[in-house]
Scaffold this motif. Sequence first.
Motif, PDB file in Angstrom:
ATOM      1  N   LEU A  13       0.832  -1.212   0.000  1.00 58.81           N
ATOM      2  CA  LEU A  13       0.000   0.000   0.000  1.00 58.81           C
ATOM      3  C   LEU A  13       0.864   1.258   0.000  1.00 58.81           C
ATOM      4  O   LEU A  13       0.548   2.238  -0.679  1.00 58.81           O
ATOM      5  CB  LEU A  13      -0.923  -0.004   1.226  1.00 58.81           C
ATOM      6  CG  LEU A  13      -2.077  -1.018   1.197  1.00 58.81           C
ATOM      7  CD1 LEU A  13      -2.814  -1.006   2.523  1.00 58.81           C
ATOM      8  CD2 LEU A  13      -3.041  -0.692   0.059  1.00 58.81           C
ATOM      9  N   ALA A  14       1.972   1.227   0.778  1.00 60.81           N
ATOM     10  CA  ALA A  14       2.857   2.392   0.808  1.00 60.81           C
ATOM     11  C   ALA A  14       3.459   2.654  -0.564  1.00 60.81           C
ATOM     12  O   ALA A  14       3.519   3.802  -1.032  1.00 60.81           O
ATOM     13  CB  ALA A  14       3.966   2.169   1.846  1.00 60.81           C
ATOM     14  N   PHE A  16       2.188   1.758  -3.409  1.00 56.08           N
ATOM     15  CA  PHE A  16       1.101   2.190  -4.303  1.00 56.08           C
ATOM     16  C   PHE A  16       0.814   3.687  -4.146  1.00 56.08           C
ATOM     17  O   PHE A  16       0.686   4.419  -5.132  1.00 56.08           O
ATOM     18  CB  PHE A  16      -0.154   1.364  -3.988  1.00 56.08           C
ATOM     19  CG  PHE A  16      -1.356   1.775  -4.798  1.00 56.08           C
ATOM     20  CD1 PHE A  16      -1.473   1.407  -6.127  1.00 56.08           C
ATOM     21  CD2 PHE A  16      -2.368   2.530  -4.219  1.00 56.08           C
ATOM     22  CE1 PHE A  16      -2.583   1.785  -6.865  1.00 56.08           C
ATOM     23  CE2 PHE A  16      -3.472   2.918  -4.956  1.00 56.08           C
ATOM     24  CZ  PHE A  16      -3.583   2.541  -6.281  1.00 56.08           C
ATOM     25  N   TYR A  17       0.737   4.139  -2.897  1.00 53.45           N
ATOM     26  CA  TYR A  17       0.389   5.543  -2.660  1.00 53.45           C
ATOM     27  C   TYR A  17       1.566   6.486  -2.911  1.00 53.45           C
ATOM     28  O   TYR A  17       1.358   7.679  -3.205  1.00 53.45           O
ATOM     29  CB  TYR A  17      -0.122   5.722  -1.226  1.00 53.45           C
ATOM     30  CG  TYR A  17      -1.544   5.254  -1.057  1.00 53.45           C
ATOM     31  CD1 TYR A  17      -2.605   5.950  -1.621  1.00 53.45           C
ATOM     32  CD2 TYR A  17      -1.833   4.097  -0.344  1.00 53.45           C
ATOM     33  CE1 TYR A  17      -3.914   5.508  -1.488  1.00 53.45           C
ATOM     34  CE2 TYR A  17      -3.147   3.647  -0.201  1.00 53.45           C
ATOM     35  CZ  TYR A  17      -4.172   4.362  -0.776  1.00 53.45           C
ATOM     36  OH  TYR A  17      -5.471   3.927  -0.648  1.00 53.45           O
ATOM     37  N   LEU A  18       2.803   5.984  -2.782  1.00 62.43           N
ATOM     38  CA  LEU A  18       3.965   6.853  -2.990  1.00 62.43           C
ATOM     39  C   LEU A  18       4.425   6.886  -4.444  1.00 62.43           C
ATOM     40  O   LEU A  18       5.281   7.701  -4.792  1.00 62.43           O
ATOM     41  CB  LEU A  18       5.125   6.385  -2.101  1.00 62.43           C
ATOM     42  CG  LEU A  18       4.935   6.613  -0.605  1.00 62.43           C
ATOM     43  CD1 LEU A  18       6.109   6.044   0.185  1.00 62.43           C
ATOM     44  CD2 LEU A  18       4.782   8.095  -0.287  1.00 62.43           C
ATOM     45  N   THR A  19       3.872   6.035  -5.286  1.00 61.91           N
ATOM     46  CA  THR A  19       4.294   6.013  -6.694  1.00 61.91           C
ATOM     47  C   THR A  19       4.091   7.350  -7.395  1.00 61.91           C
ATOM     48  O   THR A  19       4.995   7.825  -8.096  1.00 61.91           O
ATOM     49  CB  THR A  19       3.547   4.896  -7.441  1.00 61.91           C
ATOM     50  OG1 THR A  19       3.905   3.635  -6.867  1.00 61.91           O
ATOM     51  CG2 THR A  19       3.908   4.898  -8.918  1.00 61.91           C
ATOM     52  N   PRO A  20       2.943   8.019  -7.237  1.00 66.72           N
ATOM     53  CA  PRO A  20       2.803   9.340  -7.900  1.00 66.72           C
ATOM     54  C   PRO A  20       3.855  10.348  -7.428  1.00 66.72           C
ATOM     55  O   PRO A  20       4.348  11.154  -8.232  1.00 66.72           O
ATOM     56  CB  PRO A  20       1.390   9.775  -7.500  1.00 66.72           C
ATOM     57  CG  PRO A  20       0.669   8.514  -7.183  1.00 66.72           C
ATOM     58  CD  PRO A  20       1.684   7.614  -6.573  1.00 66.72           C
ATOM     59  N   TYR A 259       1.773  17.528   7.889  1.00 67.16           N
ATOM     60  CA  TYR A 259       1.499  16.157   8.317  1.00 67.16           C
ATOM     61  C   TYR A 259       2.744  15.483   8.881  1.00 67.16           C
ATOM     62  O   TYR A 259       2.657  14.688   9.818  1.00 67.16           O
ATOM     63  CB  TYR A 259       0.932  15.344   7.156  1.00 67.16           C
ATOM     64  CG  TYR A 259      -0.559  15.475   7.044  1.00 67.16           C
ATOM     65  CD1 TYR A 259      -1.406  14.790   7.914  1.00 67.16           C
ATOM     66  CD2 TYR A 259      -1.124  16.306   6.092  1.00 67.16           C
ATOM     67  CE1 TYR A 259      -2.767  14.932   7.832  1.00 67.16           C
ATOM     68  CE2 TYR A 259      -2.496  16.451   5.996  1.00 67.16           C
ATOM     69  CZ  TYR A 259      -3.310  15.759   6.874  1.00 67.16           C
ATOM     70  OH  TYR A 259      -4.671  15.914   6.795  1.00 67.16           O
TER      71      TYR A 259
END
Length: 277
Positions: A13-14, A16-20, A259
């Motif tokens: 998941l990390a 996946f979300y950090l790819t952009p 954040y």
Amino acid sequence: MKRALIYAGLLALAVFYLTPIYVLVVNSLKDFREVSLEAMWQPSDHPTLASFVRAWQGAPETGMRGLGQNFWNSVYLVVPGVFFSVFLGSLNGYVLSLWRFRGSETLFFLLLFGMFIPYQSILIPLVRTLQATGLYGTIPGLVLTHVVYGLPITTLIFRNYYAQLPKDLPEAAQIDGAGILGIYRHIVLPLSAPATVVAVIWQFTQIWNDFLFGVVITNRPTVQPITVALNNLAGSFIVEWNVQMAGALLAALPTLLVYVLMGRYFIQGLLAGSVKG
């Protein structure tokens, strides 16, 4: 084995979300000649920060307007917007939780109802109201809009947090002669840190990342926030994707910093019950 599967899932998941973000960073460090769909995953052989400078300053020779002034417009927008929405939400939550009166539950319900009204449905009356008050096309008009639209969620956060405070505190202070504002200032406000952190981070993110209100209310490039300017970050003849990606990172940097620096306190505030209810 179970723990390994959990870590593997979290890692996936990390990624996946950090790819952009990886694509943004890699391509923003490239020269325009290196940018292409075929090489978008490959790091640059000669990394440079020229794209960030160009995104910030612009390029008048190609008709590209930089993000520098719009970045500060967002700062001028978010500071008073967050302060007033959090402060007024705290006062509302204090009154609606510790000084309940006849009709307070109905008033609270109506406040929450405002949170579910789609932005698009109020744009026309909003613009007409701001035009009538002379605030249309200005940063103060945008601040007022975000303060009003932020009140439901900040009121909810503080009301639920204050509802868990011991009722003996305001009653004891009242016996000692403190008034409603004195109790708020000397007793309730010092205990509000967890809820305040949650409300500040929430409102900062909402206001900084807003695009719809910015593009509708501020029609002049000189007063538009950075999210609207980022949408227009292009030259007259070509689109420099490396510069646009650098601009996207510049626009996202403040919220990322908030954040990173305050995320731990945000979780603590949530666990302290600021959004329970």
